[in-house]
Design an enzyme around this catalytic site. Sequence first.
Site, PDB file in Angstrom:
ATOM      1  CG  LEU A  84       0.837   7.101   3.998  1.00 45.79           C
ATOM      2  CD1 LEU A  84       0.289   8.498   3.778  1.00 45.79           C
ATOM      3  CD2 LEU A  84       0.743   6.717   5.474  1.00 45.79           C
ATOM      4  CG  ASP A  85      -2.134   0.319   4.273  1.00 42.30           C
ATOM      5  OD1 ASP A  85      -1.150  -0.055   3.614  1.00 42.30           O
ATOM      6  OD2 ASP A  85      -2.445  -0.151   5.386  1.00 42.30           O
ATOM      7  N   PRO A  86      -3.994   2.505   0.853  1.00 43.24           N
ATOM      8  CG  PRO A  86      -4.620   1.150  -0.946  1.00 43.24           C
ATOM      9  CD  PRO A  86      -3.882   1.115   0.358  1.00 43.24           C
TER      10      PRO A  86
END
Length: 363
Positions: A84-86
């Site tokens: 998951l992206d930040p």
Amino acid sequence: MRTGRGINGFPHSKYMHNFMGAEGERREGIERLRGIPLEERPLNEILHCGFVVIDKPAGPTSHEVVSWVKDILGVRKASHTGTLDPKVTGVLPVLLGSATKLMDFFVGGEKEYVCVMHIHDDFNEEDLKRVCEEFTGEIYQRPPLKSAVRRRIRVRKVHYIRVNEIEGRDVLLTVGCEAGTYIRMLCHHIGLALGVGAHMLQLRRTKAFPFTEEDCVRLHDLKDAFVFWEENGEASLLREYVRPVEEALFRMNLPFVVVKDTAVDAICHGASLYAPGVLRVSEGLEKGAHSILLTQRGEIIAVGTAEMSREEMLNANEGVCVRIHKVLLKRKTYPSVWKKRKQKKEEAEGSSSGVKEEEGKKS
């Protein structure tokens, strides 16, 4: 964390019905030698072959979250099943210890996201729903500039796009899709199709098969549960958050073979599963399928490739049924019956050769 546990701590499912029942039985009256039912497994063993589903907060990377989980639980090895992206929040499954060997079973699972899409100009609601319908099915995507994969066009499948709510130019969407689908790019392309442009404002993952938001635990709750166990011996809360990896596999309804206790340790030493060691086989198991090997108590032994179909396994008296790829159960968890048989055979051969040698001397 809601696990929906049923028989012996397992989820209610057709899979567990087949596992616990006698359907597909090969032998009767097999004595259980050792092993521990999953609901009685010591917590320290679960920590070294289990999983925890983290509710990822916005800010840290998925790698940082995994690093914190390792520090909290005191495990050396852990890995998430999908980045998951930040800025993205939501379901982040983390496999612990030897359970990381099963990564291939989880990385390709279906995903579900809830996102807020901002449309750049006024639009018609019916046009939006029509465009969303056009983007269901197979679509072409090129990964964005900031991505961990090679930027080349690839095909991904979108199962559904639901328009949940519209407030001004902001639209709340639920998207069910194949792993590897970029929701940010999907929002951009929907905006292009509408002719006004759009971009993604917020994103949350709500499902990562076979896990949902109901399975999630926040990092600080996980830390509190671990401290309660470590300092006060109170393990019930940590057991609710950290589960045996078998439970995740049971949810996926994977094909399985139940192995006799006498054959378990040989497999732990790398041997393939031969026909005499087969006890039960799940319905629909086909030759060439990836399958999991289980003890009679539901413990995972190994994963491998079926060399026979279900019917062939149940009727065979010899031959390799499953060729092993990865072993998870520790050696000597079950008695080394195969070593004893080998030793007896060698002793018998030695004694026979000794008699022959003595007879030769007399003559």
